[in-house]
Write an enzyme that holds these catalytic residues in place. Structure first.
Site, PDB file in Angstrom:
ATOM      1  N   LYS A 244      51.562  37.120  37.304  1.00  0.00           N
ATOM      2  CA  LYS A 244      51.278  36.330  36.173  1.00  0.00           C
ATOM      3  C   LYS A 244      52.710  36.014  35.437  1.00  0.00           C
ATOM      4  CE  LYS A 244      46.954  36.266  36.375  1.00  0.00           C
ATOM      5  NZ  LYS A 244      46.113  37.636  36.438  1.00  0.00           N
TER       6      LYS A 244
ATOM      7  N   LYS B  78      43.940  33.088  48.344  1.00  0.00           N
ATOM      8  CA  LYS B  78      42.636  33.146  48.079  1.00  0.00           C
ATOM      9  C   LYS B  78      41.718  32.320  47.164  1.00  0.00           C
ATOM     10  CE  LYS B  78      43.425  36.331  44.461  1.00  0.00           C
ATOM     11  NZ  LYS B  78      42.663  36.731  43.384  1.00  0.00           N
TER      12      LYS B  78
ATOM     13  N   LYS C 261      39.707  31.155  40.367  1.00  0.00           N
ATOM     14  CA  LYS C 261      38.947  30.228  39.362  1.00  0.00           C
ATOM     15  C   LYS C 261      40.073  29.432  38.973  1.00  0.00           C
ATOM     16  CE  LYS C 261      36.377  33.952  37.238  1.00  0.00           C
ATOM     17  NZ  LYS C 261      37.278  35.140  36.878  1.00  0.00           N
TER      18      LYS C 261
HETATM   19  P1  AMP Z   1      38.206  37.450  38.639  1.00  0.00           P
HETATM   20  O1  AMP Z   1      37.787  36.247  39.132  1.00  0.00           O
HETATM   21  O2  AMP Z   1      39.681  37.790  38.573  1.00  0.00           O
HETATM   22  O3  AMP Z   1      37.793  38.177  37.150  1.00  0.00           O
HETATM   23  O4  AMP Z   1      37.802  38.706  39.646  1.00  0.00           O
HETATM   24  C1  AMP Z   1      36.297  39.222  39.456  1.00  0.00           C
HETATM   25  C2  AMP Z   1      35.875  39.898  40.925  1.00  0.00           C
HETATM   26  O5  AMP Z   1      36.035  38.928  42.080  1.00  0.00           O
HETATM   27  C3  AMP Z   1      36.847  40.930  41.115  1.00  0.00           C
HETATM   28  O6  AMP Z   1      36.076  41.989  41.783  1.00  0.00           O
HETATM   29  C4  AMP Z   1      37.758  40.359  42.181  1.00  0.00           C
HETATM   30  O7  AMP Z   1      38.102  41.168  43.173  1.00  0.00           O
HETATM   31  C5  AMP Z   1      36.758  39.433  42.899  1.00  0.00           C
HETATM   32  N1  AMP Z   1      37.316  38.133  43.595  1.00  0.00           N
HETATM   33  C6  AMP Z   1      38.279  37.391  43.024  1.00  0.00           C
HETATM   34  N2  AMP Z   1      38.677  36.423  43.806  1.00  0.00           N
HETATM   35  C7  AMP Z   1      38.075  36.711  45.032  1.00  0.00           C
HETATM   36  C8  AMP Z   1      38.513  36.437  46.581  1.00  0.00           C
HETATM   37  N3  AMP Z   1      39.321  35.230  46.691  1.00  0.00           N
HETATM   38  N4  AMP Z   1      37.845  37.199  47.438  1.00  0.00           N
HETATM   39  C9  AMP Z   1      37.259  38.298  47.261  1.00  0.00           C
HETATM   40  N5  AMP Z   1      36.923  38.594  45.997  1.00  0.00           N
HETATM   41  C10 AMP Z   1      37.587  38.076  44.856  1.00  0.00           C
END
Ligand code: AMP
Length: 354
Positions: free
Chosen positions: A135, A217, A220
């Site tokens: 970040k 990966k 969002k």
């Molecule tokens: P976030 O989008 O960072 O708020 O993550 C929400 C959930 O989605 C968390 O449990 C992350 O570990 C999971 N997550 C986000 N991106 C990935 C990805 N590319 N592959 C697997 N899990 C993901």
């Protein structure tokens, strides 16, 4: 109860067994930030587990709106984003009557526990966190204290419900390790209040859904043309999949797959049937693979997977009264659990003077 294990995956059946033997359902907690459209990584890393876990455990799932402020201080779109994350979770099968589905900022006890845990977290370890370093690189103009203490807030979210299982993707492994450190420091100093939270996935390993261009990966906010969102139209899904990187194909039988081809197979395993996967695996082994055909098949399987979810999301988003009710009921369940934990916390810390 405070169970500590060196390897979660070896010990998980025992953990579940031990908690069930106490006559209680294991407590589950996880959250997703409202920073954009949910994608296949969120689905396969987190939500797919939530949907299964809600039938087996006591579950708390939240929209992590406070976390989003560390990177998205402009709140103009926050309400719409919070509604979307709720709708997307429900459209994927999360049932607000089974699990507590709530907004992080509706549970004020989170901030109190975050404050106490901050006294048990050290600057050096926070600065070493991989997500903090990422970040700092991405937003050098806004390296705020909330960004640094992100893992502390996340630990507070989890242990506020005394949760022992945390369904998350692989990117969260380090944060969970930090949460266990904070828990152990708290328990050591003030008495056994919290169980050690463990990252969880129903498959053997935590999941990382790769981006379509094989460079990282799905996410969002980054690399949007290489991420498949639950809101993508059928045409957009086809366009993104067809643009995925491939090559001329293997020149020798049984060759190893390059990363970007391995990723395509990995994505196929998430949404396609066994016959389809076996066909393309064999074609690859025998050097007959036609990546154009493979991507067309993958695109159609992705469309079949995503489009029904997208339709349900639109219906749910149209019903603001329902979403308000979901948030109210969820917050009530979460506050009840949070209040009980905070009584224990204040008492064990000696913050009780009459
Ligand atoms: P976030 O989008 O960072 O708020 O993550 C929400 C959930 O989605 C968390 O449990 C992350 O570990 C999971 N997550 C986000 N991106 C990935 C990805 N590319 N592959 C697997 N899990 C993901």
């Amino acid at each position: 109860m405070n169970i500590s294990f060196s390897s979660f995956y070896n010990s998980f059946p025992f953990l579940i067994f031990a908690v069930f033997m106490e006559g209680k359902k294991p407590i589950v907690m996880s959250g997703i930030r409202p920073t954009g459209f949910l994608h296949l990584g969120n689905y396969f890393g987190a939500i797919r587990n939530y949907v299964r876990m809600q039938d087996e455990f006591e579950c708390f799932f939240m929209v992590a709106d406070l976390h989003s402020l560390t990177t998205h201080p402009d709140t103009r779109h926050l309400k719409a984003n919070v509604h979307r994350v709720l709708a997307e979770n429900i459209a994927c099968g999360l049932d607000p009557e089974k699990a507590a589905l709530y907004c992080q900022s509706h549970v004020y006890e989170t901030s109190e526990l975050y404050l106490y845990l901050n006294m048990l977290a050290y600057k050096g370890e926070l600065e070493k966190t991989a997500t903090f370093k990422d970040k700092v690189r991405l937003q050098p103009e806004n390296v705020n204290a909330g960004l640094l203490t992100y893992p502390v807030l996340q630990a507070a979210d989890i242990i506020l419900h005394r949760a022992s299982l945390v369904p998350v993707g692989k990117d969260q492994e380090q944060h969970l390790e930090m949460a266990r450190n904070f828990v152990n420091r708290f328990n050591h100093r003030y008495g056994d209040v919290f169980p050690e939270p463990q990252a969880f996935n129903y498959s053997e390993q935590l999941v990382k859904v790769p981006s379509l261009d094989g460079t990282g990966k799905m996410s969002k906010s980054e690399n949007q043309m290489a991420t498949l969102y639950l809101a993508d139209t059928d045409d957009m899904i086809r366009k993104k999949v067809m643009k995925a990187k491939t090559d001329m194909g293997p020149s020798e039988p049984n060759s190893e797959k390059p990363d970007y081809i391995e990723n395509l197979f990995l994505l196929m395993k998430l949404v396609s049937g066994n016959d389809v996967i076996n066909k393309f695996e064999n074609d690859y082994k025998n050097c007959h693979i036609r990546y154009g055909d493979m991507k067309k098949q993958l695109a159609e399987d992705m469309v079949n997977f995503i489009s029904p979810i997208r339709g349900r999301v639109e219906d749910i988003l149209g019903d603001e009264i329902y979403l308000k009710q979901v948030m109210e009921v969820g917050a009530e369940k979460a506050r009840k659990s949070a209040k009980a934990t905070m009584l224990l916390v204040r008492e064990s810390m000696g913050l009780k003077y009459f």
